[in-house]
Design an enzyme around this catalytic site. Structure first.
Site, PDB file in Angstrom:
ATOM      1  N   LYS A 196       0.843  -1.217   0.000  1.00  0.00           N
ATOM      2  CA  LYS A 196       0.000   0.000   0.000  1.00  0.00           C
ATOM      3  C   LYS A 196       0.871   1.257   0.000  1.00  0.00           C
ATOM      4  O   LYS A 196       0.675   2.170  -0.789  1.00  0.00           O
ATOM      5  CB  LYS A 196      -0.916   0.009   1.243  1.00  0.00           C
ATOM      6  CG  LYS A 196      -1.793  -1.226   1.381  1.00  0.00           C
ATOM      7  CD  LYS A 196      -2.661  -1.184   2.627  1.00  0.00           C
ATOM      8  CE  LYS A 196      -1.930  -1.212   3.955  1.00  0.00           C
ATOM      9  NZ  LYS A 196      -1.211  -2.474   4.260  1.00  0.00           N
ATOM     10  N   ARG A 215      -9.843   0.753   8.597  1.00  0.00           N
ATOM     11  CA  ARG A 215      -9.430  -0.598   8.972  1.00  0.00           C
ATOM     12  C   ARG A 215     -10.526  -1.331   9.723  1.00  0.00           C
ATOM     13  O   ARG A 215     -10.354  -2.492  10.081  1.00  0.00           O
ATOM     14  CB  ARG A 215      -8.229  -0.501   9.896  1.00  0.00           C
ATOM     15  CG  ARG A 215      -6.914  -0.868   9.262  1.00  0.00           C
ATOM     16  CD  ARG A 215      -5.866  -0.586  10.288  1.00  0.00           C
ATOM     17  NE  ARG A 215      -4.681  -1.322  10.117  1.00  0.00           N
ATOM     18  CZ  ARG A 215      -3.582  -0.851   9.524  1.00  0.00           C
ATOM     19  NH1 ARG A 215      -3.569   0.349   8.994  1.00  0.00           N
ATOM     20  NH2 ARG A 215      -2.504  -1.578   9.462  1.00  0.00           N
ATOM     21  N   ARG A 253      11.983  -5.053   5.148  1.00  0.00           N
ATOM     22  CA  ARG A 253      11.679  -3.646   4.816  1.00  0.00           C
ATOM     23  C   ARG A 253      12.544  -2.672   5.614  1.00  0.00           C
ATOM     24  O   ARG A 253      12.819  -2.859   6.783  1.00  0.00           O
ATOM     25  CB  ARG A 253      10.215  -3.350   5.124  1.00  0.00           C
ATOM     26  CG  ARG A 253       9.917  -1.850   5.035  1.00  0.00           C
ATOM     27  CD  ARG A 253       8.484  -1.521   5.125  1.00  0.00           C
ATOM     28  NE  ARG A 253       7.807  -2.121   6.245  1.00  0.00           N
ATOM     29  CZ  ARG A 253       6.489  -2.115   6.377  1.00  0.00           C
ATOM     30  NH1 ARG A 253       5.737  -1.555   5.452  1.00  0.00           N
ATOM     31  NH2 ARG A 253       5.924  -2.677   7.419  1.00  0.00           N
ATOM     32  N   ARG A 279      11.085  -0.627  11.277  1.00  0.00           N
ATOM     33  CA  ARG A 279       9.968  -0.404  12.200  1.00  0.00           C
ATOM     34  C   ARG A 279       9.980  -1.404  13.350  1.00  0.00           C
ATOM     35  O   ARG A 279      10.276  -2.580  13.151  1.00  0.00           O
ATOM     36  CB  ARG A 279       8.642  -0.497  11.444  1.00  0.00           C
ATOM     37  CG  ARG A 279       8.290   0.808  10.767  1.00  0.00           C
ATOM     38  CD  ARG A 279       7.152   0.695   9.803  1.00  0.00           C
ATOM     39  NE  ARG A 279       5.999  -0.093  10.236  1.00  0.00           N
ATOM     40  CZ  ARG A 279       4.906  -0.234   9.508  1.00  0.00           C
ATOM     41  NH1 ARG A 279       4.813   0.371   8.327  1.00  0.00           N
ATOM     42  NH2 ARG A 279       3.915  -0.956   9.947  1.00  0.00           N
ATOM     43  N   ARG A 301      -0.702  -8.553  13.744  1.00  0.00           N
ATOM     44  CA  ARG A 301      -1.210  -7.637  12.704  1.00  0.00           C
ATOM     45  C   ARG A 301      -2.078  -8.391  11.690  1.00  0.00           C
ATOM     46  O   ARG A 301      -3.096  -7.884  11.226  1.00  0.00           O
ATOM     47  CB  ARG A 301      -0.037  -6.950  11.993  1.00  0.00           C
ATOM     48  CG  ARG A 301       0.646  -5.911  12.881  1.00  0.00           C
ATOM     49  CD  ARG A 301       2.042  -5.585  12.417  1.00  0.00           C
ATOM     50  NE  ARG A 301       2.098  -4.848  11.161  1.00  0.00           N
ATOM     51  CZ  ARG A 301       3.222  -4.644  10.473  1.00  0.00           C
ATOM     52  NH1 ARG A 301       4.366  -5.107  10.906  1.00  0.00           N
ATOM     53  NH2 ARG A 301       3.194  -3.956   9.351  1.00  0.00           N
TER      54      ARG A 301
HETATM   55  P1  AP5 Z   1       4.882  -1.591   1.865  1.00  0.00           P
HETATM   56  O1  AP5 Z   1       4.496  -0.813   0.662  1.00  0.00           O
HETATM   57  O2  AP5 Z   1       5.651  -0.880   2.931  1.00  0.00           O
HETATM   58  O3  AP5 Z   1       3.605  -2.354   2.471  1.00  0.00           O
HETATM   59  P2  AP5 Z   1       2.313  -1.787   3.198  1.00  0.00           P
HETATM   60  O4  AP5 Z   1       1.119  -2.477   2.608  1.00  0.00           O
HETATM   61  O5  AP5 Z   1       2.308  -0.298   3.212  1.00  0.00           O
HETATM   62  O6  AP5 Z   1       2.578  -2.416   4.636  1.00  0.00           O
HETATM   63  P3  AP5 Z   1       2.518  -1.794   6.089  1.00  0.00           P
HETATM   64  O7  AP5 Z   1       3.276  -2.762   6.965  1.00  0.00           O
HETATM   65  O8  AP5 Z   1       2.963  -0.376   6.120  1.00  0.00           O
HETATM   66  O9  AP5 Z   1       1.018  -1.898   6.389  1.00  0.00           O
HETATM   67  P4  AP5 Z   1       0.337  -1.909   7.727  1.00  0.00           P
HETATM   68  O10 AP5 Z   1      -1.061  -1.720   7.300  1.00  0.00           O
HETATM   69  O11 AP5 Z   1       0.599  -3.085   8.587  1.00  0.00           O
HETATM   70  O12 AP5 Z   1       1.058  -0.705   8.533  1.00  0.00           O
HETATM   71  P5  AP5 Z   1       0.561   0.735   8.950  1.00  0.00           P
HETATM   72  O13 AP5 Z   1       1.726   1.610   8.977  1.00  0.00           O
HETATM   73  O14 AP5 Z   1      -0.645   1.144   8.195  1.00  0.00           O
HETATM   74  O15 AP5 Z   1       5.729  -2.875   1.369  1.00  0.00           O
HETATM   75  C1  AP5 Z   1       6.305  -3.767   2.298  1.00  0.00           C
HETATM   76  C2  AP5 Z   1       7.686  -4.208   1.788  1.00  0.00           C
HETATM   77  O16 AP5 Z   1       7.506  -4.993   0.595  1.00  0.00           O
HETATM   78  C3  AP5 Z   1       8.596  -3.026   1.393  1.00  0.00           C
HETATM   79  O17 AP5 Z   1       9.915  -3.309   1.786  1.00  0.00           O
HETATM   80  C4  AP5 Z   1       8.489  -2.950  -0.153  1.00  0.00           C
HETATM   81  O18 AP5 Z   1       9.690  -2.494  -0.741  1.00  0.00           O
HETATM   82  C5  AP5 Z   1       8.167  -4.396  -0.529  1.00  0.00           C
HETATM   83  N1  AP5 Z   1       7.236  -4.501  -1.650  1.00  0.00           N
HETATM   84  C6  AP5 Z   1       6.132  -3.712  -1.900  1.00  0.00           C
HETATM   85  N2  AP5 Z   1       5.508  -4.104  -3.031  1.00  0.00           N
HETATM   86  C7  AP5 Z   1       6.230  -5.187  -3.509  1.00  0.00           C
HETATM   87  C8  AP5 Z   1       6.092  -6.023  -4.662  1.00  0.00           C
HETATM   88  N3  AP5 Z   1       5.082  -5.874  -5.539  1.00  0.00           N
HETATM   89  N4  AP5 Z   1       7.015  -7.011  -4.832  1.00  0.00           N
HETATM   90  C9  AP5 Z   1       8.048  -7.177  -3.929  1.00  0.00           C
HETATM   91  N5  AP5 Z   1       8.234  -6.405  -2.839  1.00  0.00           N
HETATM   92  C10 AP5 Z   1       7.328  -5.418  -2.628  1.00  0.00           C
HETATM   93  O19 AP5 Z   1       0.047   0.455  10.458  1.00  0.00           O
HETATM   94  C11 AP5 Z   1       0.946   0.184  11.499  1.00  0.00           C
HETATM   95  C12 AP5 Z   1       0.190   0.113  12.823  1.00  0.00           C
HETATM   96  O20 AP5 Z   1      -0.427   1.397  13.107  1.00  0.00           O
HETATM   97  C13 AP5 Z   1      -0.974  -0.877  12.900  1.00  0.00           C
HETATM   98  O21 AP5 Z   1      -0.548  -2.178  13.224  1.00  0.00           O
HETATM   99  C14 AP5 Z   1      -1.826  -0.248  14.010  1.00  0.00           C
HETATM  100  O22 AP5 Z   1      -1.266  -0.472  15.286  1.00  0.00           O
HETATM  101  C15 AP5 Z   1      -1.710   1.251  13.708  1.00  0.00           C
HETATM  102  N6  AP5 Z   1      -2.730   1.737  12.748  1.00  0.00           N
HETATM  103  C16 AP5 Z   1      -2.493   2.312  11.527  1.00  0.00           C
HETATM  104  N7  AP5 Z   1      -3.637   2.662  10.934  1.00  0.00           N
HETATM  105  C17 AP5 Z   1      -4.637   2.302  11.787  1.00  0.00           C
HETATM  106  C18 AP5 Z   1      -6.058   2.378  11.709  1.00  0.00           C
HETATM  107  N8  AP5 Z   1      -6.674   2.900  10.627  1.00  0.00           N
HETATM  108  N9  AP5 Z   1      -6.773   1.911  12.749  1.00  0.00           N
HETATM  109  C19 AP5 Z   1      -6.165   1.396  13.852  1.00  0.00           C
HETATM  110  N10 AP5 Z   1      -4.821   1.282  13.982  1.00  0.00           N
HETATM  111  C20 AP5 Z   1      -4.066   1.730  12.964  1.00  0.00           C
END
Ligand code: AP5
Length: 219
Positions: A16, A91, A130, A164, A175
């Protein structure tokens, strides 16, 4: 400028953030990542930041009220540019309803929900490999997208690379559970609203980007 508002939906590591950053560069859209906002709050040392730190590190969801408040603040005070990319929000069904209400109040609409679908097996590899630039937020991967010069950001030249605290196998399990329990029902919800498009997130990053572009260009 035409404004297009989209949600990027998918489990941790689906890609994402990677795709959102490309849309910011290529289409002047504004990325609203609740994960990034919460991480900023942690480092700024606010009371809210302190409260959410342990919750995030363990991989649990932060309460709906906190994240809805963060999004409301950005939508009502920020600039929309080419439109908003909601990354990691909503979410839960409560967050989805709150977003619908907010957009309606602001005279805006949701144009598409893009589910980036991946197999669970690839996620551990993506998450533990990552790293991000602590200066500009560019996202890298040990194997799939390393920096051209080791340890130096391709985008801004910073050497401040970060991993992270929740990118561990243990936190990932929590997660994933939160994703399947609380977030995956949104797939059915947006499907029923005829707003959902599912794309293959297992493809190389450029191919995924082309699939995202196709959805946006159809609008
Ligand atoms: P990346 O693009 O970083 O993946 P992502 O989908 O953004 O993953 P996240 O881990 O950031 O998602 P998340 O939803 O768990 O975290 P968030 O920060 O929102 O790609 C991942 C890796 O793969 C990278 O190294 C990239 O280079 C590689 N990659 C990408 N595409 C690829 C491809 N096609 N092929 C190969 N490699 C690839 O949330 C973190 C925490 O915050 C949550 O756990 C929660 O505690 C809190 N939080 C955030 N939002 C909310 C909410 N709305 N409600 C409640 N709690 C929340």
């Amino acid at each position: 400028m035409t404004q297009t508002n989209i949600i990027l939906l998918g489990p941790p590591g689906a890609g994402k953030g990677t795709q959102a950053k490309r849309l910011v560069d290529e289409r002047q859209m504004v990325q609203l990542s609740t994960g990034d906002m919460l991480r900023e709050a942690r480092t700024s040392g606010t009371e809210m930041g302190r409260r959410v730190a342990a919750v995030m590190d363990a991989g649990h969801l932060v309460t709906d009220d906190i994240v809805i408040g963060l999004i409301e603040e950005r939508l009502t005070t920020g600039k929309a540019g080419g439109g908003y990319i909601f990354d990691g929000f909503p979410r839960t069904l409560k967050q989805a309803d709150a977003l619908g209400d907010l957009l309606q109040r602001l005279g805006q609409k949701l144009d598409a929900v893009i589910e980036i679908r991946v197999d669970d097996e690839v996620l551990k590899d993506r998450i533990v490999g990552r790293y991000t630039c602590g200066n500009c937020g560019a996202v890298y991967h040990d194997k799939y997208r390393p920096t051209k010069v080791p340890g130096v950001c391709d985008t801004c030249g910073s050497t401040n690379m970060k991993r992270r605290a929740d990118d561990t196998e243990e936190a990932l399990r929590t997660r994933m559970l939160a994703y399947y329990r609380d977030t995956s029902p949104l797939i059915g919800y947006y499907y029923a609203l005829r707003q959902l498009t599912t794309i293959d997130g297992l493809a190389p990053m450029d191919t995924v980007a082309e699939a995202v572009a196709k959805v946006l260009d159809k609008r």
